[in-house]
Scaffold this motif. Structure first.
Motif, PDB file in Angstrom:
ATOM      1  N   TYR A   1      76.009  21.561  37.082  1.00 40.11           N
ATOM      2  CA  TYR A   1      75.462  21.906  35.768  1.00 40.11           C
ATOM      3  C   TYR A   1      75.064  20.625  35.017  1.00 40.11           C
ATOM      4  CZ  TYR A   1      77.602  26.535  36.356  1.00 40.11           C
ATOM      5  OH  TYR A   1      77.948  27.788  36.818  1.00 40.11           O
TER       6      TYR A   1
ATOM      7  N   ASP B   1      68.293  23.389  34.239  1.00 44.50           N
ATOM      8  CA  ASP B   1      69.023  24.453  34.924  1.00 44.50           C
ATOM      9  C   ASP B   1      69.898  23.895  36.041  1.00 44.50           C
ATOM     10  OD1 ASP B   1      68.026  26.449  33.343  1.00 44.50           O
ATOM     11  OD2 ASP B   1      66.344  26.922  34.672  1.00 44.50           O
TER      12      ASP B   1
ATOM     13  N   MET C   1      73.094  38.112  34.527  1.00 46.55           N
ATOM     14  CA  MET C   1      74.076  37.626  33.545  1.00 46.55           C
ATOM     15  C   MET C   1      75.189  36.833  34.240  1.00 46.55           C
ATOM     16  SD  MET C   1      73.197  38.475  30.532  1.00 46.55           S
ATOM     17  CE  MET C   1      74.716  38.262  29.590  1.00 46.55           C
ATOM     18  N   HIS C   2      75.448  35.647  33.727  1.00 47.14           N
ATOM     19  CA  HIS C   2      76.518  34.816  34.274  1.00 47.14           C
ATOM     20  C   HIS C   2      77.742  34.885  33.373  1.00 47.14           C
ATOM     21  CE1 HIS C   2      74.015  32.965  37.370  1.00 47.14           C
ATOM     22  NE2 HIS C   2      73.047  33.017  36.488  1.00 47.14           N
TER      23      HIS C   2
ATOM     24  N   SER D   1      75.873  32.980  30.310  1.00 44.53           N
ATOM     25  CA  SER D   1      74.465  33.173  29.968  1.00 44.53           C
ATOM     26  C   SER D   1      74.217  33.132  28.469  1.00 44.53           C
ATOM     27  CB  SER D   1      73.978  34.515  30.521  1.00 44.53           C
ATOM     28  OG  SER D   1      74.021  34.489  31.922  1.00 44.53           O
ATOM     29  N   GLU D   2      75.277  32.947  27.687  1.00 42.87           N
ATOM     30  CA  GLU D   2      75.114  32.831  26.237  1.00 42.87           C
ATOM     31  C   GLU D   2      75.683  31.501  25.742  1.00 42.87           C
ATOM     32  OE1 GLU D   2      77.754  35.563  24.081  1.00 42.87           O
ATOM     33  OE2 GLU D   2      78.777  35.974  25.977  1.00 42.87           O
TER      34      GLU D   2
ATOM     35  N   ALA E   1      73.926  27.798  26.831  1.00 41.64           N
ATOM     36  CA  ALA E   1      74.191  28.643  27.995  1.00 41.64           C
ATOM     37  C   ALA E   1      73.899  27.883  29.285  1.00 41.64           C
ATOM     38  CB  ALA E   1      73.311  29.897  27.918  1.00 41.64           C
ATOM     39  N   ARG E   2      74.835  27.982  30.254  1.00 42.01           N
ATOM     40  CA  ARG E   2      74.631  27.374  31.585  1.00 42.01           C
ATOM     41  C   ARG E   2      74.426  25.856  31.526  1.00 42.01           C
ATOM     42  NH1 ARG E   2      76.043  30.039  35.613  1.00 42.01           N
ATOM     43  NH2 ARG E   2      74.271  29.643  37.002  1.00 42.01           N
TER      44      ARG E   2
END
Lengths: 123, 123, 123, 123
Positions: free
Chosen positions: B48, B53, D1-2, D38-39, D64-65
């Motif tokens: 990450y 991404d 969604m993660h 994802s948020e 997010a991520r």
């Protein structure tokens, strides 16, 4: 009577005995064990490698109500030591709960470097 | 048959490959994995970043009853390496329980510095 | 009212006060405690050795909503200090939950080395 | 969604921003956060001291991520920074689960020293 504290099984994936020392201190690693109980702890230490079978069940006693800071370079099985300059991993099993920490002093260069982790406990 | 030990999902938020080395040793990081089981572990490592991404699902095998100290500079996805000098974070997923530790040697200056942590396990 | 956080019992197996300092800084260890609660925490610190009985129940107060970074060289029991250059282990008990981290600065050589671990909590 | 991973509340008792730097690198600390979800994660960071009331609820967003390696010297509350050369402790709260690691580079002397710990999670 004092109670044992901690867990019976601990792991340290990053073991490594540096090959050379150049400062005032000698490079070394220690497996630091605390036995809080009123009875002795019998440890069986196993060493895992990248390219060969494990060295299993090296026996060490940690006395009641004592700590023991075990130099990995002192561990041997029928006279065979842990090789230096080779990545390995450590398993510490005990017949009663103990607490295990791992520390390394690297004196490869003129000044020393330190690292330390609590071993990972299995519940 | 030897049992797998540990967890299937581990995280290391502080990843960083130093850009330069000036001592006798080369700066590097290692993800140190121990697989205590009688079967191989298949790892999927994701990286990450702060501003792009994730690189997902880099595959690594850790053989049965073996440790593997994985240099992060050796990880790549279709030839793309982890960039140096950039903060990142590491996710290690495995199909069977393993134990994961992370260590960094920083040789940016003449003398080396060491740090190490157990990765954070998700149960 | 602010809640206490953490645990009431923590262990650090690898304690060691370096004997000498040669850099600008003095070698030292610290037991770093955080008390998040609205009430004071009363700590009882015990020191375990390799070859003698423990020093038990050294009392320390960490005030409400405060941290305290306790130099181990300042701990004493009826005037007896922890000896330098000797491996030992640390137990921290508290009447309310706290969080405990242990750090060491080693200035034995010209340049300093650092290590730090979270203490091992007993639930 | 993660999915989010980790915990919503983390503690680091040993915070310290070194006063001076003398090597090629600048002394600094980082709070390294990973948000796998994802948020976005909204963090509230509080700083505890030895001799004064805490600085509470410094707000930080981790997208997010993404990971974010937060320099503690960049944290401020209405323009007030964390003082240098003073022992303190860190609380990290988040509205969704995250993973938190703390690292310090000390360049007080000519050569750097490193330390790192996983923050202590509250479940």
């Amino acid at each position: 009577m004092h109670r044992p504290r901690g867990e019976k099984l601990w792991y340290i994936p990053d073991g490594y005995i540096p090959e050379v020392s150049s400062g005032q201190l000698t490079s070394h690693e220690s497996i630091c064990v605390l036995n809080t109980a009123s009875e002795d702890a019998l440890l069986r230490i196993s060493i895992y490698f990248e390219d060969r079978d494990p060295m299993e069940d090296i026996m060490v006693v940690v006395a009641a109500r004592r700590t023991k800071h075990i130099r990995t370079s002192s561990l041997h099985q029928e006279g065979t030591l842990i090789p230096v300059g080779v990545p390995y991993a450590i398993e510490v099993q005990s017949d009663i709960p103990i607490i295990v920490q791992y520390s390394r002093l690297d004196a490869t260069q003129a000044e020393n470097a330190l690292m330390s982790v609590m071993a990972h406990p299995i519940k």
